[in-house]
Motif scaffolding. Structure first.
Motif, PDB file in Angstrom:
ATOM      1  N   GLU A  35      -4.710   2.711  -5.651  1.00 31.92           N
ATOM      2  CA  GLU A  35      -3.896   2.949  -6.856  1.00 31.92           C
ATOM      3  C   GLU A  35      -3.051   1.735  -7.211  1.00 31.92           C
ATOM      4  OE1 GLU A  35      -3.152   6.460  -4.680  1.00 31.92           O
ATOM      5  OE2 GLU A  35      -2.232   7.352  -6.484  1.00 31.92           O
ATOM      6  N   ASN A  36      -2.316   1.210  -6.199  1.00 31.95           N
ATOM      7  CA  ASN A  36      -1.439   0.065  -6.451  1.00 31.95           C
ATOM      8  C   ASN A  36      -2.215  -1.146  -6.958  1.00 31.95           C
ATOM      9  OD1 ASN A  36       0.728   1.512  -5.668  1.00 31.95           O
ATOM     10  ND2 ASN A  36       1.062   0.447  -3.714  1.00 31.95           N
ATOM     11  N   TYR A  37      -3.318  -1.441  -6.258  1.00 27.74           N
ATOM     12  CA  TYR A  37      -4.050  -2.659  -6.629  1.00 27.74           C
ATOM     13  C   TYR A  37      -4.691  -2.538  -7.994  1.00 27.74           C
ATOM     14  CZ  TYR A  37      -3.223  -5.140  -2.306  1.00 27.74           C
ATOM     15  OH  TYR A  37      -2.613  -5.813  -1.306  1.00 27.74           O
ATOM     16  N   GLY A  51      -0.020   2.377   3.993  1.00 26.20           N
ATOM     17  CA  GLY A  51       0.048   3.701   3.386  1.00 26.20           C
ATOM     18  C   GLY A  51      -1.267   4.076   2.729  1.00 26.20           C
ATOM     19  N   ASP A  52      -1.212   5.068   1.841  1.00 28.57           N
ATOM     20  CA  ASP A  52      -2.441   5.608   1.264  1.00 28.57           C
ATOM     21  C   ASP A  52      -2.625   5.206  -0.195  1.00 28.57           C
ATOM     22  OD1 ASP A  52      -0.293   6.916   0.338  1.00 28.57           O
ATOM     23  OD2 ASP A  52      -1.083   8.958   0.641  1.00 28.57           O
ATOM     24  N   ARG A  53      -1.779   4.292  -0.693  1.00 33.38           N
ATOM     25  CA  ARG A  53      -1.840   3.999  -2.129  1.00 33.38           C
ATOM     26  C   ARG A  53      -2.478   2.643  -2.427  1.00 33.38           C
ATOM     27  NH1 ARG A  53       1.032   7.080  -5.619  1.00 33.38           N
ATOM     28  NH2 ARG A  53       1.374   5.264  -6.940  1.00 33.38           N
ATOM     29  N   HIS A  88       6.364  -2.377  -5.138  1.00 32.85           N
ATOM     30  CA  HIS A  88       4.971  -2.223  -4.674  1.00 32.85           C
ATOM     31  C   HIS A  88       4.041  -3.170  -5.428  1.00 32.85           C
ATOM     32  CE1 HIS A  88       5.479   0.297  -8.143  1.00 32.85           C
ATOM     33  NE2 HIS A  88       4.202   0.639  -8.169  1.00 32.85           N
ATOM     34  N   THR A 140       0.816  -1.217   0.000  1.00 29.70           N
ATOM     35  CA  THR A 140       0.000   0.000   0.000  1.00 29.70           C
ATOM     36  C   THR A 140       0.849   1.266   0.000  1.00 29.70           C
ATOM     37  OG1 THR A 140      -0.110  -0.087   2.403  1.00 29.70           O
ATOM     38  CG2 THR A 140      -1.915  -1.121   1.202  1.00 29.70           C
ATOM     39  N   HIS A 141       2.158   1.109  -0.226  1.00 32.34           N
ATOM     40  CA  HIS A 141       3.025   2.283  -0.308  1.00 32.34           C
ATOM     41  C   HIS A 141       3.543   2.464  -1.728  1.00 32.34           C
ATOM     42  CE1 HIS A 141       3.276   3.464   3.912  1.00 32.34           C
ATOM     43  NE2 HIS A 141       3.277   2.170   4.214  1.00 32.34           N
ATOM     44  N   SER A 142       4.053   3.620  -2.008  1.00 32.40           N
ATOM     45  CA  SER A 142       4.635   3.849  -3.333  1.00 32.40           C
ATOM     46  C   SER A 142       6.029   3.227  -3.380  1.00 32.40           C
ATOM     47  CB  SER A 142       4.733   5.353  -3.599  1.00 32.40           C
ATOM     48  OG  SER A 142       5.709   5.906  -2.733  1.00 32.40           O
ATOM     49  N   GLU A 173      -3.674  -0.648 -10.426  1.00 40.32           N
ATOM     50  CA  GLU A 173      -2.607  -0.638 -11.439  1.00 40.32           C
ATOM     51  C   GLU A 173      -2.175  -2.068 -11.765  1.00 40.32           C
ATOM     52  OE1 GLU A 173       0.973   1.407 -10.346  1.00 40.32           O
ATOM     53  OE2 GLU A 173       1.997   0.775 -12.185  1.00 40.32           O
ATOM     54  N   THR A 208       8.696   5.014  -1.316  1.00 42.16           N
ATOM     55  CA  THR A 208       8.646   4.762   0.128  1.00 42.16           C
ATOM     56  C   THR A 208       9.305   3.434   0.457  1.00 42.16           C
ATOM     57  OG1 THR A 208       6.443   5.678  -0.115  1.00 42.16           O
ATOM     58  CG2 THR A 208       7.107   4.987   2.100  1.00 42.16           C
TER      59      THR A 208
END
Lengths: 282, 348
Positions: free
Chosen positions: A56-58, A51-53, A249, A35-37, A60, A40
């Motif tokens: 977005e990560n999933y 984290g806050d991503r 990530h 969940t991090h970039s 992507e 990070t």
């Protein structure tokens, strides 16, 4: 236990909790990393909280495609792996049910020979016969196909033996009652044997699904195209020796996604699985 | 409905073991034939050959005048009740009973009608939705019976159907089977090792030993005139007293009836003995002195285990008895109740 003094209960729980922490922490940390970039993750130390991503990560990984494996999305990988794991589990169950049925309930010449032939294949795991099998698959043009991924792994002496042992416990009277009731071989198989084997089938399905899901060596050999990879192979391919080249990530996301289906299968079939292992329901 | 005819039927297993060595039995229509004998005498094998579950090595088996040697169990139109019931564990009682009918392609409403009527007869109507494991032994037994009856076959075959029930239930089911068989009028073959079941159920009783028929006839005829020492000791409880004769004499006998020249064994039933009687009753009968070794009071009667004439005998006396262990008793068996057997064991 007999004695349930508070101290004992406390110590018992302490041990259990510690055990769970040790087992679960790496998985939790993988989730945190997913969940991090990338930045990070590459700048230690990695935070202990998610984290806050996440979204977005999933998204992507699942729908966008991962660069290092030729832009194939994890959704495709999940689909491939599901097809392969289901194919192996169901195929193995069908083949071993039928061969155990033949060996236990029919008298034909060379019956025991066939039984021993099946038994001997136990001593020849995939790794031992991998080169000839690969050659056969190439000659048949089955590289990069689901058939090529599934079929060589289907024949299963273990499952055949398991079903054989179960069928041997079915009383002869039941078979005879079915004959008197006018059930032919197929009807007997379908109406009586299959329903009686369902707990065994369920337990075996869980084990075989996970077996299929985690296959590494064979899918590695028999797939070249990125969009035919299974998730385990793709994971391996995503990781480069140079840290900066690896989209960590996305690797973490893929790892998380890779363990979800086996967990789902176990959880959903838990009731059947346990029953299949402990009682024979007769 | 149907007759069952066995003509010189043999069963030889691969390996040369001869389980049935040539048996001929003719069972008339609507009658119940009981095959009785010790374990391993071939009675179950014979039943399974009638069912078509075992091949017939030699001889013929015909049902309703038609030779069925080469026909499978399904086409023979028989129904069988198994020792362990052999109910399908995953099916409800209803489906257990309906399964055979469905396989024969009977229309659904006809199946439903038949199953419900049969369930009514057997008092199973309230159990139709249960599974076999939720039933008691007696109820399972009834379902097994129901599965046979619902088909209305030509022949019923019973393979020791009551041996898994407790004594009380067994007695009850015995009566029920008999009356049901009478009512339905279906020719039946019943295998048991229990001589009481055999005596009470049979129209035709067949006593088997070592793959052969020892005696065949009405139960009471067999009881009264056993054809051999084997039958004499198998039918009746406790079994007939058998004492060896030495050169036409019985050691220690006070008086003896006229003994046939070739007799080697003398026999009399415990229930045919009289204790202490003398005078006219003993005329021409067997009389011997017995020493009591044990007394077994069972309520309505008592059994005295005695030593007499160099052997052991059992004497039945009605009700309570004052006889004690160690007593010497005169035991009498009337002339017409004494049996003689030759040295080959056959009746003379």
């Amino acid at each position: 236990m007999i004695d349930n003094s508070p101290i004992r209960t406390f110590i018992a729980h302490l041990v259990l909790v510690l055990g769970i922490l040790i087992v679960a922490f790496p998985i939790y940390y993988t989730f945190v990393a997913s969940t991090h970039s990338l930045q990070t993750i590459l700048r230690p130390p990695l935070p202990l909280l998610p984290g806050d991503r996440f979204v977005e990560n999933y998204s992507e990984a699942l729908f966008g495609g991962v660069g290092r494996i030729g832009g194939v999305s994890v959704a495709t990988l999940l689909f491939n792996t599901t097809v392969v794991a289901l194919g192996i589990a169901i195929g193995k169950i069908i083949i071993s049910l039928l061969s155990a049925y033949a060996i236990v309930f029919f008298r034909f010449p060379l019956r025991m020979t066939f039984f021993w032939l099946i038994f001997i294949t136990l001593m020849l795991p995939v790794e031992v016969r991998i080169l000839p099998t690969y050659k056969v698959m190439v000659d048949f043009g089955l590289i990069d196909t689901y058939t090529g991924l599934i079929v060589p792994l289907i024949a299963s002496a273990t499952a055949t033996l398991l079903f054989r042992q179960f069928f041997l416990t079915i009383p002869g009277e039941l078979v005879e009652a079915a004959r008197v009731d006018g059930a032919g071989p197929w009807r007997f198989f379908w109406d009586i044997l299959l329903p009686l084997s369902r707990t065994n089938i369920a337990a075996l399905f869980v084990i075989l699904f996970i077996y299929g899901w985690t296959q590494y060596l064979w899918p590695l050999l028999v797939t070249n195209r990125n969009d035919m990879n299974t998730i385990v192979i793709a994971l391996r391919k995503m990781i480069s020796f140079a840290d900066a080249d690896t989209e960590w990530h996305l690797v973490m996301v893929t790892s998380m996604l890779a363990i979800v289906p086996p967990i789902l299968v176990v959880v959903l079939m838990q009731r059947w699985f346990v029953r299949g292992l402990v009682d024979t329901e007769k | 409905m149907a007759t069952v005819d066995l003509k010189d039927v043999k069963k030889v297993y691969p390996g040369g073991v001869e389980a049935v060595k040539g048996v001929s039995i003719a069972i008339p229509d609507k009658e119940l034939c009981v095959l009785v004998g010790p374990s391993g005498c071939g009675k179950s094998t014979l039943l399974r050959m009638i069912a078509g579950l075992e091949t017939i090595s030699a001889g013929t088996c015909s049902i309703d005048g038609k030779v069925v040697n080469a026909i499978g169990p399904t086409e023979r139109d028989i129904a069988m009740v198994f020792q362990n019931y052999a109910l399908y564990p995953h099916m409800k009682v209803y489906d257990n009973m309906a399964y055979g009918l469905r396989n024969r392609g009977m229309p659904k409403d006809e199946i439903d009608k038949r199953v419900r009527t049969t369930a009514e007869t057997l008092e199973l109507a309230h159990l139709l939705e249960r599974r076999p494991r939720e039933l008691s032994g007696g109820q399972r037994q009834r379902v097994a019976m129901g599965r046979a009856i619902v088909r209305s076959p030509k022949v019923f075959l019973f393979d020791e159907p009551l041996s898994n029930l407790d004594a009380k239930l067994r007695g009850q089911m015995r009566v029920e089977i008999k009356s049901l068989q009478r009512k339905l009028g279906v020719t039946s073959v019943y295998v048991t090792h229990d001589q009481l079941e055999a005596m009470t159920l049979a129209d035709v009783l067949v006593v088997m030993n070592a793959g052969l028929v020892e005696q065949l006839g009405a139960p009471l005829d067999i009881y009264e005139k056993p054809a051999s020492t084997f039958v004499a000791s198998f039918i009746g409880a406790p079994p007939m007293n058998l004492l060896p004769l030495r050169s036409g004499q019985l050691e220690g006998a006070v008086s003896l009836p006229a003994i046939p020249a070739n007799a080697a064994t003398i026999g009399f039933r415990p229930e045919d003995c009289e204790v202490g009687a003398d005078g006219a009753a003993s005329e021409g009968g067997l009389r011997l002195m017995a020493r009591v070794l044990g007394v077994e009071p069972v309520g309505a009667e008592s059994f005295l285990y005695c030593e007499a004439a160099g052997g052991r005998i059992v004497v039945r006396v009605p009700g309570r008895t004052a006889v004690a262990v160690g007593d010497q008793l005169p035991v009498l068996a009337r002339r017409e109740k004494v049996h003689f057997f030759g040295s080959d064991g056959k009746r003379v």
